[in-house]
Design a protein around this motif. Structure first.
Motif: not given
Length: 835
Positions: A601-604, A616-622, A643-645
């Motif tokens: 996610a950070m790279a994307l 990707t963050c949604a999958a991570m949070d899940a 992501l928010e940035t």
């Protein structure tokens, strides 16, 4: 100095080791002289062949004929009647022995006194002399212990002279180095003291009887080679002579019941940037300078030479003998070249004083003497420890020093512990008594040990063990930090002292084809190097990337890939995405999948692929488990912040930043705590909270300037330049930019600062400089493949918006000139150059 024994026309100078007949020196060998001393220690008594062999050859297996030859040589010199043979039993010394005259003179120096070697000043030892003097006032037996060449004898000489008048019967000096067996010590003490000792019987008992009424200081110099025999003799003397005080110099303590030990350290060493007059207050520097000037090299000793002088003294661990030998080479090499050649110190430091004992005329000789006194197991461990470039722990010493391959036996390693203790006693290993003690060989001792290791034929095996020991330590501590068992700061503190060893271990693994070891070590070593050593971290990853092929186990490859991604996601996000996706395809354990998703996610986010980053963050949070340690969940918080940035939702980014900050604090990750505070300032600036950005940035400046996180300090200063310009504090912004520029260059983030410099120039009305710096910033970013973030875009757009209308077509020309600008020219153009 040396006692003289006379019997008729025969004269024996016992410690000078001279035999004279009618005043003419008689050429007898060293063994024959030792036989003579052994017989003289028991005049008139029968001395068995076995006792003579043991006293002179010290337990070595030799033929009886060797003894016969030495007896024959003595009879030739003294006359046949001097030594009688008792058939089948031994020999008897038959000449009547007379005690020496009271305080006879030898070469102008009284018997029993140390040679003062030309009354050379004792440099840098005032505190040690005072401390040992106080010990002698309080204790009856004091031992000065320390490495060979550390200056024990010189201090004992000083104390002997200073304390003589405080004892009714003065002070007596006995040089033990030339005595081959402790049985000869009572006779040598009696001779040095000018005592009439009853002939026959027990020599020690007779000596105690002679010493018992005396108020005397007895100095025994260089006792290390006879330590087992000297200890009981000294103990008996102390018990039997109530007004006797004994000062011993030895590389190891006696371990006697009433002994007070003073471990003599190296001379103090100044800081490299200290003024010359301040540096001269440190013993090591003062000694080097005094000896170099005595060589006629005063012109070479100035403030410019001081860093090299300090480097020489530090490399020699403040050892006076080594410093004197180094100073003797200044006429040939000069100070700077001498410092550069100290890697060859054992061959270089060879010009000792001609009046010094043979073992102190070269650095190699001093170390060889110490090495020869080691027990076989101690000598073996000593040379094996040479593989440690810096410090090591007890566990690492066991891995390297054990002769068994079984891990459990390596960890037990009782004989290694005993041998290490012996080396510490002899000052061949230094110890830092922290929560987890760390050990280190003094650098000169390490150079000698390395040569002994090479000669032993076991170097390759020991280097393999060293690599394994380093890998075990780094992997264990890094894993404990990653899994939340210890804080990140504690892990970094435990690993940082071992970085030199890790570097050499990685190099060894690469050279010997140990791909598994190198790949396993890389993430832990990159972690230990921290953000401040970004170039070296890059080298670790680039080096180990060459090991990645189809033969590497998938799980190991995936874990290496995650560390690789974390390092590269900011500079080369497209590469990080590819490796993160590969790792995600392999890793199944939830915690590891969570880490892989966060890294992806950070790279994307850096690529600007917001949609994929969000999914990707949604999958991570899940799959996140609130029970996981803060260290694991921190990676997820960082991904959300990125992501928010990337979305431009800076209010949400601030919230994510604060959550990540709380988690970093919880897991004791000081580096990331400060990095997040830096990012907080950047986000506050992006959201228009200018006053908050300036306030928090200045608070962080005061905090970071006192710490070791220099990269965080650099980025914070860059952010502060932008915030101060936005607040209208242009002169303060200029000062901050001047402080930030050299650091930005060092960390290769100067293109970011160049954007703010362009805005600063435009805000000050210097339109030409603004256009030139815009051109430089674009060219530098293109060369580094560095994309702009929100605040950087606003800065460069703001500079162009202000300057282009004023310059018109000239803007393009100045922009083009800036693209050709050299990095060193930027401070001048920007008006931040410092003198």
């Amino acid at each position: 100095m040396q006692p003289i024994l006379r019997f008729g026309r025969v004269e024996v100078r016992t410690v000078q080791r001279q035999l004279l007949v009618d005043g003419v020196p008689m050429p007898v060998g060293a063994r024959a002289f030792d036989v003579l001393l052994a017989l003289m220690a028991r005049p008139g008594d029968l001395v068995s062949r076995e006792a003579l062999l043991d006293a002179v050859w010290m337990g070595r297996v030799v033929e009886d004929n060797n003894l016969v030859v030495q007896i024959g040589a003595l009879r030739k010199a003294l006359g046949k009647e001097a030594i009688a043979t008792i058939p089948g039993r031994g020999y008897r010394f038959c000449l009547p022995v007379s005690a020496p005259d009271p305080a006879p003179e030898v070469a102008g120096i009284p018997v029993g006194e140390p040679s003062q070697r030309g009354e050379r000043p004792l440099i840098g030892r005032d505190e040690d002399v005072a401390a040992i003097g106080r010990l002698l006032d309080a204790e009856r037996l004091v031992t000065i212990s320390g490495a060979g060449g550390i200056g024990k004898t010189r201090i004992a000489e000083c104390l002997c002279s200073a304390q003589r008048s405080r004892h009714a019967h003065g002070a007596v000096w006995v040089e033990i180095a030339g005595i081959g067996h402790s049985d000869l010590l009572p006779g040598s003490i009696a001779g040095a003291a000018g005592l009439s000792v009853a002939a026959g019987g027990d020599a020690l008992r007779n000596l105690i009887a002679a010493l018992s009424p005396l108020d005397l200081l007895l100095v025994l110099d260089n006792a290390e080679h006879l330590i087992a025999g000297v200890a009981p003799i000294v103990t008996a003397l102390i018990a039997g002579a109530p007004r006797l005080r004994v000062l011993v110099t030895s590389q190891v303590p006696l371990r006697a019941a009433e002994e007070a030990v003073y471990r003599l350290p190296g001379l103090s060493i100044a800081e490299a940037d200290a003024p010359l007059d301040h540096a001269m207050r440190h013993g090591a520097v003062a000694l080097f300078v005094e000896r170099a000037r005595a060589q006629g090299c005063s012109a070479a000793i100035d403030a410019a030479a001081l860093p090299s002088i300090v480097a020489i003294c530090g490399a020699l661990d403040g050892m006076p003998l080594a410093i004197e030998l180094a100073a003797a080479r200044v006429p040939m090499f000069g100070v700077h070249a001498l410092a550069a050649h100290l890697g060859d110190r054992l061959d270089l430091l060879t010009r000792g004083r001609h009046d010094a004992p043979e073992r102190q005329r070269t650095l190699r000789a001093a170390l060889s003497w110490s090495y020869s006194l080691l027990e076989p197991r101690e000598a073996q461990l000593f040379r094996r420890l040479a593989v440690f470039a810096g410090v090591f722990t007890l566990g690492m010493a066991r891995r390297v020093g054990s002769d068994v391959d079984d891990d459990a036996d390596c960890r037990r390693g009782g004989s290694v512990v005993d041998a290490l203790g012996g080396l510490i006693e002899r000052s061949l290993v230094n110890v830092d008594a922290a929560d987890e003690p760390r050990y280190r060989l003094p650098e000169s001792a390490r150079c000698f040990a390395a040569q002994m290791l090479a000669a032993s034929g076991e170097a390759e095996q020991v280097e393999r063990r060293h690599a394994d020991a380093v890998l075990e330590r780094f992997s264990t501590i890094y894993g404990a930090s990653r899994d939340g068992e210890i804080t990140a700061d504690r892990a970094l503190a435990a690993l940082e002292p071992h970085l030199d060893g890790a570097r050499s271990a990685l190099e060894w693994m690469m050279q010997h084809g140990d791909a598994t070891g190198a790949i396993t070590l890389a993430p832990a070593l990159s972690f230990a190097l921290t953000l401040s050593r970004h170039k070296e971290r890059a080298q670790v990853w680039e080096t180990t990337a060459r090991c990645i092929d189809a033969h590497v186990p998938p799980d190991l490859r995936a874990r290496w890939a995650l560390g690789y991604c974390v390092y590269w996601f900011q500079r080369r996000p497209e590469v990080a995405v590819r490796w993160a996706e590969e790792a995600l395809a392999v890793l199944q354990e939830p915690v590891w999948r969570y880490r892989a998703l966060a890294t992806l996610a950070m790279a994307l986010a850096r690529l600007g692929d917001v949609q994929r980053c969000a999914s990707t963050c949604a999958a991570m949070d899940a799959i996140e488990d609130p029970a996981w340690h803060a260290r694991t969940r921190f990676a997820g918080a960082m991904a959300t912040w990125q992501l928010e940035t990337a979305r431009g939702d800076f209010d949400a980014a601030l919230a994510a930043n604060r959550r990540a900050h709380r988690l970093a604090v919880a897991c004791g990750d000081d580096a990331n705590v400060e990095s997040l505070l830096v990012s907080l300032v950047d986000t506050e600036l992006a959201t228009g909270r200018i006053d908050d950005a300036v306030k928090h940035g200045l608070e962080l400046e005061r905090r970071l300037v006192r710490g070791r996180h220099v990269q965080a300090l650099t980025v914070n200063r860059i952010n502060l330049v932008g915030a101060l310009v936005a607040q209208g504090q242009l002169e303060e912004a200029r000062k901050m930019a001047a402080a930030a520029w050299p650091l930005a260059v060092a960390f290769e983030v100067h293109p970011i600062l160049a954007d703010n410099l362009a805005l600063l120039a435009a805000s000050c009305g210097d339109w030409t400089a603004a256009a030139t710096l815009h051109g430089y910033a674009d060219a530098a970013r293109a060369a580094a493949d560095m994309k702009r973030e929100a605040n950087e875009c606003r800065a460069i757009e703001g500079a162009e918006r202000l300057a282009r209308p004023r310059l018109g077509d000239a803007y393009g020309r100045e922009f083009a000139a800036g693209a050709r600008l050299g990095r060193d020219e930027v401070p001048v153009v920007a008006g931040i150059a410092t003198t």
